[in-house]
Design a protein around this motif. Sequence first.
Motif, mmCIF file in Angstrom:
data_model
loop_
_atom_site.group_PDB
_atom_site.id
_atom_site.type_symbol
_atom_site.label_atom_id
_atom_site.label_comp_id
_atom_site.label_asym_id
_atom_site.label_seq_id
_atom_site.Cartn_x
_atom_site.Cartn_y
_atom_site.Cartn_z
ATOM 1 N N PHE A 67 0.799 -1.230 0.000
ATOM 2 C CA PHE A 67 0.000 0.000 0.000
ATOM 3 C C PHE A 67 0.832 1.280 0.000
ATOM 4 C CE2 PHE A 67 0.688 0.714 4.541
ATOM 5 C CZ PHE A 67 0.853 -0.570 5.041
ATOM 6 N N ASP A 68 0.189 2.318 -0.513
ATOM 7 C CA ASP A 68 0.651 3.696 -0.352
ATOM 8 C C ASP A 68 -0.361 4.289 0.629
ATOM 9 O OD1 ASP A 68 1.144 6.387 -0.473
ATOM 10 O OD2 ASP A 68 1.066 6.537 -2.660
ATOM 11 N N PRO A 69 0.022 4.447 1.897
ATOM 12 C CA PRO A 69 -0.974 4.812 2.909
ATOM 13 C C PRO A 69 -1.614 6.178 2.661
ATOM 14 C CG PRO A 69 1.244 4.885 3.847
ATOM 15 C CD PRO A 69 1.364 4.285 2.476
ATOM 16 N N LEU A 70 -0.812 7.101 2.108
ATOM 17 C CA LEU A 70 -1.368 8.417 1.783
ATOM 18 C C LEU A 70 -0.725 8.906 0.501
ATOM 19 C CD1 LEU A 70 -3.489 10.258 2.984
ATOM 20 C CD2 LEU A 70 -1.666 11.567 4.041
ATOM 21 N N ASP A 71 -1.524 8.978 -0.537
ATOM 22 C CA ASP A 71 -1.039 9.435 -1.835
ATOM 23 C C ASP A 71 -1.469 10.886 -2.036
ATOM 24 O OD1 ASP A 71 -0.025 8.955 -4.650
ATOM 25 O OD2 ASP A 71 -2.079 9.577 -5.032
ATOM 26 N N GLY A 72 -0.518 11.679 -2.537
ATOM 27 C CA GLY A 72 -0.826 13.106 -2.730
ATOM 28 C C GLY A 72 -0.645 13.872 -1.431
ATOM 29 N N SER A 73 0.253 13.370 -0.561
ATOM 30 C CA SER A 73 0.334 13.958 0.779
ATOM 31 C C SER A 73 0.897 15.377 0.770
ATOM 32 C CB SER A 73 1.116 13.059 1.732
ATOM 33 O OG SER A 73 2.393 12.798 1.217
ATOM 34 N N SER A 74 1.488 15.797 -0.358
ATOM 35 C CA SER A 74 1.928 17.201 -0.406
ATOM 36 C C SER A 74 0.707 18.122 -0.415
ATOM 37 C CB SER A 74 2.797 17.451 -1.642
ATOM 38 O OG SER A 74 2.011 17.344 -2.804
ATOM 39 N N ASN A 75 -0.483 17.551 -0.624
ATOM 40 C CA ASN A 75 -1.707 18.354 -0.648
ATOM 41 C C ASN A 75 -2.354 18.538 0.729
ATOM 42 O OD1 ASN A 75 -1.793 18.964 -3.398
ATOM 43 N ND2 ASN A 75 -2.722 17.001 -3.892
ATOM 44 N N ILE A 76 -1.795 17.899 1.758
ATOM 45 C CA ILE A 76 -2.414 17.971 3.090
ATOM 46 C C ILE A 76 -2.577 19.412 3.533
ATOM 47 C CG2 ILE A 76 -2.051 17.542 5.569
ATOM 48 C CD1 ILE A 76 -0.341 15.132 4.726
ATOM 49 N N ASP A 77 -1.470 20.160 3.431
ATOM 50 C CA ASP A 77 -1.465 21.497 4.027
ATOM 51 C C ASP A 77 -2.283 22.500 3.220
ATOM 52 O OD1 ASP A 77 0.163 20.285 5.837
ATOM 53 O OD2 ASP A 77 2.028 21.021 4.956
ATOM 54 N N VAL A 78 -2.733 22.111 2.023
ATOM 55 C CA VAL A 78 -3.531 23.035 1.222
ATOM 56 C C VAL A 78 -4.970 22.527 1.044
ATOM 57 C CG1 VAL A 78 -1.600 24.144 0.064
ATOM 58 C CG2 VAL A 78 -2.543 22.061 -0.921
ATOM 59 N N ASN A 79 -5.325 21.502 1.820
ATOM 60 C CA ASN A 79 -6.716 21.022 1.868
ATOM 61 C C ASN A 79 -7.250 20.588 0.500
ATOM 62 O OD1 ASN A 79 -9.123 20.325 2.989
ATOM 63 N ND2 ASN A 79 -9.845 22.409 3.374
ATOM 64 N N VAL A 80 -6.428 19.810 -0.187
ATOM 65 C CA VAL A 80 -6.839 19.258 -1.489
ATOM 66 C C VAL A 80 -6.896 17.727 -1.365
ATOM 67 C CG1 VAL A 80 -6.027 18.942 -3.882
ATOM 68 C CG2 VAL A 80 -6.013 21.210 -2.847
ATOM 69 N N SER A 81 -7.714 17.092 -2.192
ATOM 70 C CA SER A 81 -7.955 15.641 -2.077
ATOM 71 C C SER A 81 -6.679 14.799 -2.060
ATOM 72 C CB SER A 81 -8.801 15.166 -3.258
ATOM 73 O OG SER A 81 -10.063 15.754 -3.193
ATOM 74 N N MET A 82 -6.726 13.778 -1.249
ATOM 75 C CA MET A 82 -5.650 12.771 -1.162
ATOM 76 C C MET A 82 -6.311 11.407 -1.175
ATOM 77 S SD MET A 82 -3.659 14.448 2.000
ATOM 78 C CE MET A 82 -5.154 15.062 2.704
ATOM 79 N N GLY A 83 -5.504 10.357 -1.047
ATOM 80 C CA GLY A 83 -6.103 9.019 -1.001
ATOM 81 C C GLY A 83 -5.161 7.987 -0.433
ATOM 82 N N SER A 84 -5.630 6.758 -0.356
ATOM 83 C CA SER A 84 -4.795 5.600 0.005
ATOM 84 C C SER A 84 -4.963 4.584 -1.115
ATOM 85 C CB SER A 84 -5.281 4.946 1.308
ATOM 86 O OG SER A 84 -5.276 5.861 2.371
ATOM 87 N N ILE A 85 -3.875 3.882 -1.464
ATOM 88 C CA ILE A 85 -3.934 2.898 -2.558
ATOM 89 C C ILE A 85 -3.470 1.551 -2.015
ATOM 90 C CG2 ILE A 85 -3.266 2.440 -4.953
ATOM 91 C CD1 ILE A 85 -2.111 5.281 -5.086
#
Length: 375
Positions: A128-146
């Motif tokens: 798994f990739d526990p959190l994909d797109g994690s650079s988006n956390i601090d800007v409140n944009v969608s992320m996911g887990s794969i």
Amino acid sequence: MPLSQRSTLTQFLIEERRRYPEASGDFNALILDVALACKAIARSVAFGELGGVTGNHLAPRAAGMATAPLASVNAQGKVQKKLDVISNEMFLRANEWGGHLAGMVSEEMAEPYAIPANFPRGKYLLVFDPLDGSSNIDVNVSMGSIFSVLRAPAEVASGHRKLTVDDFLQPGTEQVAAGYAIYGPTTMFMLTVGSGVHGFTLDPNLGEFKLTHPDVMVPTETQEFAINASNSRFWEPPVKRYVDECLAGKTGPRGKDFNMRWIASMVAEAHRILMRGGVFLYPRDTKDPSTPGRLRLLYEANPIGLIMEQAGGRASTGRGPVLQVQPQGLHQPIGLVFGSKMEVQRIEQYHDEPLPLKRADFETPLFTERSLFRS
Ligand code: AHG
Ligand code: MN
Ligand code: MN
């Protein structure tokens, strides 16, 4: 819609299993444990700053350290966000105890995670990739887990042999299930167990995933592409050609205008493509000669690739089906192109074909007034 009219994820899995009376049920429990991890991550993501989960994860402070601790980095040298580490822990805790797994591999761990001795081992492997797109956390944009589920060798499942790295190095065609959760305005769980792709939306009142998108299909043609254009000077010629032709729009060889999107969160791009079509490219490029591409084969390209193929789309390295690539390492990077079948096939064809001659090529002496090839 009344409760009775929509299946929950649990009901969906039980009904799928009834079609295979010999199935043990381990698999369903595993998927439900993965879904539980995703629900827990969705809650953490939703609290954001209030939950103290934004920002970088700091490396433990060594005794006598004078300066403030720095952000920790993962096996690939990427800075870890707090939520990368929290999400990884959530995946491990939700999935280690159930007796369905013989081991796990994650973007955030350099080595495979063997199931602790106090828990029974099982016949599957979870990647798994526990959190994909994690650079988006601090800007409140969608992320996911794969995630991707593979079979463990029988001697590892039975405890007769220790788990090794090689046990995970299976091509994507061997996946028994794959999916992702997306943490957007709604939380969704998209799943394939090899019979199409089915989408579930988290009902926040019940805390249950409910089947809202059965049998999702990627539209075959599209007018939307996604690529990080800031890398264009590093692209290989077939990718440059494809993007140039899209940008040329109505008056170019494609004869239609294209739209472009880049969220920097592959799960969010994959989800948009599943819903309304499109093509995503993170191709092999020349930016960093040590890594042929940015995305990882085992826990990013393969699960998203299986989802795309099961939804009637296509996933490729640019040169051929990504699911057929024999992995060489746990964190192996690879070029990835996926989405609407016709577009992915066109990109593959451009990789096969010699480059078309450009106007400048015709302006060489061979094509001038007195040349052999004057028309
Ligand atoms: P991760 O957050 O797991 O490290 O993955 C990020 C990936 C992927 O989601 C996205 O498509 C890509 O990196 C973004 O890359 P750029 O920074 O080049 O936009
Ligand atoms: Mn990722
Ligand atoms: Mn990640």
